[in-house]
Scaffold this active site. Sequence first.
Site, PDB file in Angstrom:
ATOM      1  N   ARG A  96       0.878  -0.892  -0.406  1.00  0.00           N
ATOM      2  CA  ARG A  96      -0.169   0.163   0.063  1.00  0.00           C
ATOM      3  C   ARG A  96       0.991   0.989   0.140  1.00  0.00           C
ATOM      4  NH1 ARG A  96      -3.669   3.044   4.729  1.00  0.00           N
ATOM      5  NH2 ARG A  96      -4.550   4.296   3.611  1.00  0.00           N
ATOM      6  N   HIS A  97       0.304   1.824  -0.579  1.00  0.00           N
ATOM      7  CA  HIS A  97       1.347   3.637  -0.564  1.00  0.00           C
ATOM      8  C   HIS A  97       1.255   4.380   0.911  1.00  0.00           C
ATOM      9  CE1 HIS A  97      -2.270   5.671   0.056  1.00  0.00           C
ATOM     10  NE2 HIS A  97      -2.928   5.267  -0.410  1.00  0.00           N
ATOM     11  N   GLU A  99       2.125   7.152   3.377  1.00  0.00           N
ATOM     12  CA  GLU A  99       0.996   7.730   3.898  1.00  0.00           C
ATOM     13  C   GLU A  99       1.029   9.263   2.961  1.00  0.00           C
ATOM     14  OE1 GLU A  99       0.297  10.128   8.437  1.00  0.00           O
ATOM     15  OE2 GLU A  99       1.957  11.544   6.489  1.00  0.00           O
ATOM     16  N   SER A 100      -0.758   9.643   2.389  1.00  0.00           N
ATOM     17  CA  SER A 100      -0.462  10.692   1.486  1.00  0.00           C
ATOM     18  C   SER A 100      -1.047  11.914   1.634  1.00  0.00           C
ATOM     19  CB  SER A 100      -1.910  10.220   0.292  1.00  0.00           C
ATOM     20  OG  SER A 100      -2.814   9.698   0.948  1.00  0.00           O
ATOM     21  N   GLU A 101      -1.615  13.179   1.327  1.00  0.00           N
ATOM     22  CA  GLU A 101      -1.580  14.488   1.936  1.00  0.00           C
ATOM     23  C   GLU A 101      -3.617  14.299   2.104  1.00  0.00           C
ATOM     24  OE1 GLU A 101      -0.959  16.512  -1.815  1.00  0.00           O
ATOM     25  OE2 GLU A 101       0.943  16.627  -1.413  1.00  0.00           O
ATOM     26  N   GLY A 102      -4.353  13.216   1.827  1.00  0.00           N
ATOM     27  CA  GLY A 102      -5.598  12.408   1.539  1.00  0.00           C
ATOM     28  C   GLY A 102      -5.456  12.187   3.305  1.00  0.00           C
ATOM     29  N   ASN A 103      -4.504  11.888   3.482  1.00  0.00           N
ATOM     30  CA  ASN A 103      -4.308  10.623   4.232  1.00  0.00           C
ATOM     31  C   ASN A 103      -5.059  11.269   6.234  1.00  0.00           C
ATOM     32  OD1 ASN A 103      -3.102   7.804   3.262  1.00  0.00           O
ATOM     33  ND2 ASN A 103      -5.006   7.973   3.487  1.00  0.00           N
ATOM     34  N   ARG A 157       0.351   9.414  -5.676  1.00  0.00           N
ATOM     35  CA  ARG A 157       1.027   8.905  -4.101  1.00  0.00           C
ATOM     36  C   ARG A 157       1.024   7.057  -4.749  1.00  0.00           C
ATOM     37  NH1 ARG A 157      -4.049   9.306  -4.226  1.00  0.00           N
ATOM     38  NH2 ARG A 157      -5.972   7.841  -3.933  1.00  0.00           N
ATOM     39  N   GLU A 185      -7.378   3.838  -7.418  1.00  0.00           N
ATOM     40  CA  GLU A 185      -7.933   3.560  -5.930  1.00  0.00           C
ATOM     41  C   GLU A 185      -9.003   3.606  -5.874  1.00  0.00           C
ATOM     42  OE1 GLU A 185      -9.284   3.406  -2.916  1.00  0.00           O
ATOM     43  OE2 GLU A 185      -7.421   5.116  -2.485  1.00  0.00           O
TER      44      GLU A 185
END
Length: 375
Positions: A96-97, A99-103, A157, A185
């Site tokens: 899994r990618h 940590e993203s800005e959306g997380n 991401r 996604e």
Amino acid sequence: MTILSYDDDVSSFVAAATRCSPAAAPPRPVRIPRVRVRCCEDTLGVPRSRRPTHDTELAQSQRFPELVTPYGAASYLPHQQRYPPPPRPRRIVLVRHGESEGNVDEAAYTRVPDPRIGLTPQGWRDAEDCGRRLRHLLSTGGGDDWKVYFYVSPYRRTLETLRGLGRAFEARRIAGVREEPRLREQDFGNFQDRDKMRVEKEIRRRYGRFFYRFPNGESAADVYDRITGFRETLRADIDIGRFQPPGERNPDMNVVLVSHGLTLRVFLMRWYKWTVSQFEGLANLSNGGALVMQTGAGGRYSLLVHHSVDELREFGLTDDMIEDQKWQMTARPGELNYNFITNGPSFFTHFTHHHHDKHKAAIDDRTGGSATAPS
């Protein structure tokens, strides 16, 4: 000559015809060719008698270039192979990618398209840490000629996660990369309104995570459909040796899928034929987390070759799912687990626990009753 009307009977017509016609020669016997008609079930696994020629292989390569191997266009067919098939990749690793800005800020989805959401600084560290763990895993327990082939979602991401974890590998270790849109996604419906999305996720919780479709987006069932197509592509790539060029074939090839939490859970559901209720009990992988499907003694992929029973329970596998993973550790490709509980008794309510115990005992006989695997 006798003239017959339509009112005359048939016997009179035959008699008249006999008197007027000269003696006819006896009819020649008609040779009817024997034709064997086969239904689709009869032809399964039956080799064709006609051997492919250069011309037929050339025509096959023009129609289906994806099926051409270094040994000819038809050599991918099991009953026409003139060379041994390439070895299966030793592992299929799901990542899994990071940590993203959306997380960390759901409002990011209201101003940035989902495919363009990137990693945070912590997400880059997640990716690099994952790369180091992967390298350690792939470089131990085998030869020195190990390699890795990546499939990656085209979202920013995941591409950034690929670049981050790729820093742990030299160029000679990377067999190739394919950007695969079917690993993207779940589509939540273009730009997202934060407040509305919170309402939609609450409705999904009540409706069911697998079947609920977001407005203008996808359900997990929609993701299942496209993952089914990707699974067939992956199996074809394994069969034709896409990761294994001639002269470089070895059993230490590894495949890594860099994707998203729900997409990876659906991939596992499709691969192992889990039910909807089993899928809905699975936990999400952490950012930069990985699950390892590794070949067991018989050649099939099992999560229990690398992970422990406790780790799989934490991920959400039930006892029945773990029993099946134990079977996968020793089974050979092409075999079926007829005792897997979801293949029968669990769909009915009138069976007693005695039937379940009999199925479990049959699996234990097959696997030796081992409860754990090396982690």
